[in-house]
Design a protein around this motif. Structure first.
Motif, short mmCIF file in Angstrom:
data_model
loop_
_atom_site.label_atom_id
_atom_site.label_comp_id
_atom_site.label_asym_id
_atom_site.label_seq_id
_atom_site.Cartn_x
_atom_site.Cartn_y
_atom_site.Cartn_z
N PRO A 78 0.85 -1.00 -0.03
CA PRO A 78 0.05 0.37 -0.03
C PRO A 78 0.90 1.13 0.43
CG PRO A 78 0.04 -0.92 1.97
CD PRO A 78 0.94 -2.20 1.37
N SER A 79 0.66 1.87 -0.66
CA SER A 79 1.18 2.98 -1.17
C SER A 79 0.37 4.76 -0.55
CB SER A 79 1.70 3.69 -2.52
OG SER A 79 2.51 5.03 -2.88
N HIS A 80 0.71 5.69 -0.34
CA HIS A 80 0.07 7.01 0.43
C HIS A 80 -0.21 7.89 -0.46
CE1 HIS A 80 4.47 8.58 -0.20
NE2 HIS A 80 4.61 9.04 0.23
N LEU A 81 -0.03 7.44 -1.63
CA LEU A 81 -0.41 7.48 -2.90
C LEU A 81 -1.52 7.30 -3.65
CD1 LEU A 81 3.56 8.33 -4.73
CD2 LEU A 81 1.71 9.47 -3.01
N ASP A 82 -1.72 6.76 -3.14
CA ASP A 82 -3.17 5.50 -3.36
C ASP A 82 -4.54 6.39 -3.70
OD1 ASP A 82 -1.13 3.80 -4.10
OD2 ASP A 82 -2.66 2.66 -2.02
N ASP A 83 -4.53 7.35 -2.32
CA ASP A 83 -5.15 8.71 -2.11
C ASP A 83 -5.49 9.74 -3.11
OD1 ASP A 83 -3.66 9.56 -0.78
OD2 ASP A 83 -4.42 10.43 0.35
N LEU A 84 -4.78 9.54 -4.21
CA LEU A 84 -4.38 10.79 -5.38
C LEU A 84 -5.42 9.58 -6.35
CD1 LEU A 84 -0.82 11.59 -5.04
CD2 LEU A 84 -2.70 13.14 -4.19
N PRO A 85 -6.72 10.65 -6.09
CA PRO A 85 -7.52 11.05 -7.73
C PRO A 85 -6.52 10.84 -8.65
CG PRO A 85 -7.96 12.42 -7.15
CD PRO A 85 -7.34 12.83 -5.96
N HIS A 105 9.73 2.75 -0.32
CA HIS A 105 11.14 2.03 -1.39
C HIS A 105 11.95 1.32 -0.95
CE1 HIS A 105 14.04 2.34 -4.72
NE2 HIS A 105 14.86 2.74 -3.23
N LEU A 106 11.83 1.32 0.83
CA LEU A 106 12.54 -0.12 1.11
C LEU A 106 12.56 -1.16 1.43
CD1 LEU A 106 13.83 1.93 3.70
CD2 LEU A 106 15.23 0.99 1.76
N GLN A 107 10.60 -1.22 0.83
CA GLN A 107 9.98 -2.44 1.32
C GLN A 107 10.03 -2.66 -0.06
OE1 GLN A 107 5.96 -1.62 2.27
NE2 GLN A 107 5.99 -1.21 4.61
N ARG A 108 9.99 -2.52 -1.09
CA ARG A 108 10.41 -3.36 -2.13
C ARG A 108 12.08 -3.11 -2.52
NH1 ARG A 108 6.88 0.86 -3.80
NH2 ARG A 108 4.40 -0.22 -4.57
N HIS A 109 12.47 -2.83 -2.15
CA HIS A 109 14.39 -2.63 -2.25
C HIS A 109 14.76 -2.44 -0.34
CE1 HIS A 109 13.40 -2.24 -6.41
NE2 HIS A 109 12.90 -1.24 -5.87
N PRO A 110 14.73 -4.08 -0.36
CA PRO A 110 15.33 -3.30 1.28
C PRO A 110 16.99 -3.19 1.76
CG PRO A 110 15.14 -5.85 0.35
CD PRO A 110 13.83 -4.81 0.09
N LYS A 111 17.96 -4.05 0.44
CA LYS A 111 19.39 -4.38 0.64
C LYS A 111 19.87 -2.39 -0.05
CE LYS A 111 20.08 -8.40 -0.07
NZ LYS A 111 20.65 -9.56 -0.45
N ASP A 112 18.81 -1.46 -0.12
CA ASP A 112 19.18 -0.83 -0.21
C ASP A 112 19.52 0.52 1.00
OD1 ASP A 112 19.99 2.32 -1.67
OD2 ASP A 112 17.93 2.72 -2.48
N LYS A 113 21.19 0.40 1.06
CA LYS A 113 21.50 0.87 2.21
C LYS A 113 21.64 3.03 2.44
CE LYS A 113 23.94 -3.23 4.02
NZ LYS A 113 24.97 -3.39 4.30
N ASN A 114 21.59 3.05 1.52
CA ASN A 114 21.78 4.75 0.81
C ASN A 114 20.36 5.37 1.35
OD1 ASN A 114 23.75 6.88 -0.01
ND2 ASN A 114 23.27 7.02 -2.10
#
Length: 206
Positions: A27-34, A108-117
């Protein structure tokens, strides 16, 4: 021509084939944007009402990039907490901007958990937001409550400072207590001598 494989060989090939994991719908916090909402650069253009439906669709959020959607979401959060229409730098506005950034990095980190930066950037933004909320909580509590309510933030105050008890610390504390007690004894003896001298002076005057 290729010779047909036996069923056992076909089963072995299917077994050795790597299994593709299906990505979960995060779920994204952008889902409520029409999706029919216009982009930020074209929302206030007066000619936009007379253009074709295809052009409106191209200029809407349906065809917008992730960055454009984040900009509009950030603007919505800022409008909820800003003090006045010209307020662009108050602590509430900075908290709203950091909140949109943190939520975007969390997805982004939920999709790419190894992105340390990006994880480092997210932790830095969370630390900055925690400091802003702590200042608002200390100086303007009503603004702090309204900001947390409008932005749906659960603020947890930092724990009280606690010293790790060690043998060296216990010895130092016992020594300090002993020194304090000796000083109190010396002060009590000096007070007693002072009272005796005052009593002798009063007796001599009488």
């Amino acid at each position: 021509f290729h010779q047909a494989c036996s069923p056992s060989v076909q089963a072995a090939r299917c077994y050795a084939r790597p299994v593709r994991r299906k990505r979960k719908d995060i779920p994204s916090h952008l889902d409520d944007l029409p999706p029919t909402m216009l982009k930020k650069d074209y929302a206030n253009v007066p000619v936009i009402n007379s253009v074709d439906d295809v052009v409106k669709r191209l200029l809407s959020l349906e065809m917008a990039s992730q960055r454009e959607k984040v900009r509009i979401k950030t603007q919505q959060l800022v409008e909820k907490v800003r003090r006045s229409p010209s307020d662009n730098g108050s602590f509430e506005v900075q908290t709203a901007i950091l909140t949109a950034k943190i939520r975007t990095l969390e997805e982004h980190l939920q999709r790419h958990p190894k992105d340390k930066n990006n994880r480092r950037y997210m932790l830095m933004a969370m630390d900055r937001r925690r400091k802003l909320l702590a200042y608002l909580r200390r100086v303007r509590f009503d603004a702090f409550e309204n900001t947390c309510k409008q932005l749906n933030i659960q603020y947890t105050p930092p724990p009280a400072y606690s010293r790790r008890i060690s043998k060296r610390w216990l010895v130092k504390k016992a020594f300090c207590i002993k020194v304090f007690q000796e000083v109190q004894k010396l002060k009590a003896a000096e007070r007693l001598k002072r009272r005796e001298r005052q009593a002798q002076v009063r007796a001599a005057q009488e």
